[in-house]
Design an enzyme around this catalytic site. Structure first.
Site, PDB file in Angstrom:
ATOM      1  N   ASP A 125       0.863  -1.184   0.000  1.00  0.00           N
ATOM      2  CA  ASP A 125       0.000   0.000   0.000  1.00  0.00           C
ATOM      3  C   ASP A 125       0.895   1.227   0.000  1.00  0.00           C
ATOM      4  O   ASP A 125       1.964   1.215   0.628  1.00  0.00           O
ATOM      5  CB  ASP A 125      -0.902   0.019   1.235  1.00  0.00           C
ATOM      6  N   ASP A 166      -7.145  -1.501  -4.425  1.00  0.00           N
ATOM      7  CA  ASP A 166      -8.183  -1.134  -3.457  1.00  0.00           C
ATOM      8  C   ASP A 166      -9.135  -0.101  -4.054  1.00  0.00           C
ATOM      9  O   ASP A 166     -10.354  -0.173  -3.860  1.00  0.00           O
ATOM     10  CB  ASP A 166      -7.564  -0.566  -2.181  1.00  0.00           C
TER      11      ASP A 166
END
Length: 166
Positions: free
Chosen positions: A124, A142
């Site tokens: 991330d 995401d």
């Protein structure tokens, strides 16, 4: 009838191309982030978004982040089962909007699964915040899942409202 079925199959195949493209964008962005960012060191982009490299062994928004490789493998296997079901929904979607939403969700899910299978974690690097209040850290996969889920919800909600008023 046959012409309609052929056009439908062509649209499904175009969707596969889009899925592969979105997966490539996601995985390439993660490689770029890993090669150019320092773990835990934020780089401000705009007042509410920073680049911040972290690794997540859990699911969305770091839920179930136990840093356990067996659990991570289990999440990947569960994710693949969900992708198979989403693929079924994709092939049988009643509307273009639902098919598009499945494209985004499938691409995002596969992007994170492929990333997780390499080393048990998902990369991330997009840090959303308001001032000093952290909201979440995410990646393009995401975002694709969120876009697809939102589109699916809005489409189904609109269908519900139309059926209700009849």
């Amino acid at each position: 009838m046959v012409q309609e079925r052929i056009e439908d199959l062509l649209n499904i195949k175009k969707g596969y191309s889009i899925i592969f493209f979105l997966i490539a964008v996601d995985l390439a962005s993660k490689v770029i982030a890993e090669e150019n960012l320092i773990f835990g060191q934020p780089i401000p982009l705009v007042p509410f978004l920073d680049l911040l490299l972290v690794f997540n062994s859990g699911i969305a928004f770091s839920i179930f982040d136990f840093n356990n490789s067996l659990f991570s493998l289990g999440l990947s296997m569960l994710g693949l089962l969900i992708v198979f079901y989403l693929h079924y929904l994709y092939k049988n979607a009643e509307s273009s909007a639902n098919r598009i939403s499945m494209i985004f969700i499938i691409a995002g899910a596969l992007g994170n699964i492929l990333d997780r299978l390499q080393d048990g974690v998902v990369t991330d690097f997009l840090f959303l915040h308001i001032g000093n209040t952290s909201l979440f850290i995410f990646n393009f996969a995401d975002a694709f899942i969120s876009i697809g889920a939102s589109l699916f919800f809005l489409t189904e909600f609109n269908k519900f409202l139309q059926n209700r008023s009849i």
